[in-house]
Design an enzyme around this catalytic site. Structure first.
Site, short mmCIF file in Angstrom:
data_model
loop_
_atom_site.label_atom_id
_atom_site.label_comp_id
_atom_site.label_asym_id
_atom_site.label_seq_id
_atom_site.Cartn_x
_atom_site.Cartn_y
_atom_site.Cartn_z
N PHE A 106 0.64 -1.28 0.16
CA PHE A 106 0.12 -0.04 0.00
C PHE A 106 0.92 1.18 -0.19
CE2 PHE A 106 -2.33 3.72 1.85
CZ PHE A 106 -3.48 3.46 0.93
N ASP A 110 9.46 3.04 1.79
CA ASP A 110 8.46 3.66 2.08
C ASP A 110 7.98 3.80 3.46
OD1 ASP A 110 5.73 4.80 2.64
OD2 ASP A 110 4.99 3.98 0.97
N LYS A 114 2.65 11.44 7.07
CA LYS A 114 1.93 11.31 8.18
C LYS A 114 2.30 12.04 9.36
CE LYS A 114 -0.49 7.01 6.40
NZ LYS A 114 -1.76 7.70 6.05
#
Length: 408
Positions: free
Chosen positions: A147, A232, A261
């Site tokens: 993801f 990531d 985030k």
């Protein structure tokens, strides 16, 4: 005299969203109005322990005083210039973020998906300018069940049919291999490979932690074959796993690290591509950009986030409380939990399907004052703020135990 606006309750507010909001999310039926630390409060005043932390965007809890203060100070001075001009906050942010990650240069963006898209562009440019890959032939190797976001390019290399179905045609240039399989990865890498892009821990897949040695193997393979290693760390980074970056558990330094985030402190969207100088130096003016990327408000909040991490306090808390989380989940195996994976304050918990789906367990926990979110099937994710106390964490685990016992 104008009458005060009538306060709408949760049910009415949820109904009001139905005709005017795109249905691209399926949120739990709770309407949050206020929050502080590890707690949120709905419009009726009910309090909930937040065990999701905005998918790690709230690593430092809701409204951390140092982050709120930094945002207020900057709001009173300057919020946006665009990159048409310099601003007085960006250099410090970039310098300290590069130092925190052990890398050299920073490309500031806004969202995690933007960071991923930017890294793909940079990797392709590097492949053509530095590695000598023929034009338009660069490939990127990724892992199944990944993801990295939901843009059209990113869903092109997703294996999640919910994210892909109906959104083609898809962007070419990607090769998908099983996660945690070095032999498959090596077979997929060739002279056209610009980069290997992986999550050090696969978050949306259910907090899948690879075998010891996998990340070090990816680093060795990419170095030996002359391609980039892009990690990531948008969910796994910035203290979540007990280290600043999850790759640090194996002493690995990738060529490129993607952050987002928690970098915005739960206040503003902030992301970044952080890389070795020879990688990011391939970009020239006009080849990539963002009006809001690196804006003064984002840089001020991001710098305050870095200051919190520079002390090591939050990494240590995640490590120590991670033991409490693992021990608590381990005691539930066979008592409604069929298995779990955890690192630091992050866990994917597989619930016995006979007791309920991940969604059903999340709703039951919500009714008992604990907020989590499901992922595939009967798996729920736990990712409390790093500010959570041991007592609060044990309380959440006790509530999970009670919900599972009731379901059985």
């Amino acid at each position: 005299m104008t009458a005060p606006a009538r306060t709408r309750d949760s049910a009415e507010l949820i109904r009001a969203e139905e005709p005017v909001l795109a249905h691209n999310y399926h949120p739990l039926p709770v309407v949050v109005a206020r929050a502080e630390g590890a707690w949120v409060e709905d419009v009726e005043g009910r309090r909930y322990l937040d065990m999701l932390a905005g998918y790690s965007a709230l690593n430092f809890g809701h409204r951390h005083p140092a982050l709120i203060e930094a945002a207020h100070r900057q709001l009173d001075r300057l919020t946006l210039t665009s990159r048409a001009f310099h601003n007085d906050r960006l250099a410090e942010f970039a310098e300290r973020l590069a130092a925190l990650t052990g890398l050299d240069m920073v490309l500031p963006m806004n969202t995690g998906a933007e960071a991923v898209e930017s890294a793909i562009k940079v990797a392709r440019k590097w492949a053509y300018d530095v590695k000598g890959v023929p034009a338009d032939r660069a490939t990127v190797v990724v892992a199944a069940e990944n993801f990295h976001g939901r843009t059209t390019t990113i869903v092109s290399f997703s294996t999640d049919e919910t994210a892909r179905s109906g959104f083609g045609p898809f962007t070419p240039g990607f090769r998908i291999v099983p996660y945690n399989d070095l032999a498959a990865l090596e077979a997929a890498v060739d002279e056209t490979t610009a980069a290997v892009l992986i999550e050090p821990i696969q978050g949306e897949a259910g907090v899948v932690v690879p075998d010891d040695g996998y990340l070090a193997g990816v680093r060795e393979l990419t170095r030996r074959t002359g391609c980039l290693f892009i990690a990531d760390e948008i969910q796994s980074g910035l203290g979540r796993t007990g280290r600043t970056l999850a790759v640090e558990h194996e002493g690995v330094v990738p060529d490129v690290v993607l952050l987002g985030k928690a970098l915005g402190g739960g206040i503003v969207p902030v992301s970044a591509v952080v890389a070795h100088r020879e990688v990011l130096s391939v970009l020239r003016p006009g080849e990539h950009g963002s009006t809001f990327g690196g804006n003064p408000l984002a840089a001020a909040v991001g710098t305050a986030v870095i200051e919190l991490l520079e002390t090591g306090e939050f990494q240590q808390r995640a490590q120590e409380l991670g033991v409490v989380l693992r021990d608590g989940l381990d005691s539930l195996v066979g008592q409604g939990v069929v298995g779990f994976r955890a690192r630091g304050l992050w866990a994917g918990v597989d619930i016995d399907p006979a007791i309920g789906t991940g969604r059903e367990i999340s709703e039951r926990l919500m009714r008992e004052g604990v907020l989590v979110k499901d992922t595939h099937g009967s798996t729920i994710r736990l990712a409390p703020p790093l500010t959570v106390t041991e007592q609060e964490l044990r309380s959440a685990l006790k509530t999970l135990e009670a919900v599972l016992a009731h379901g059985a």
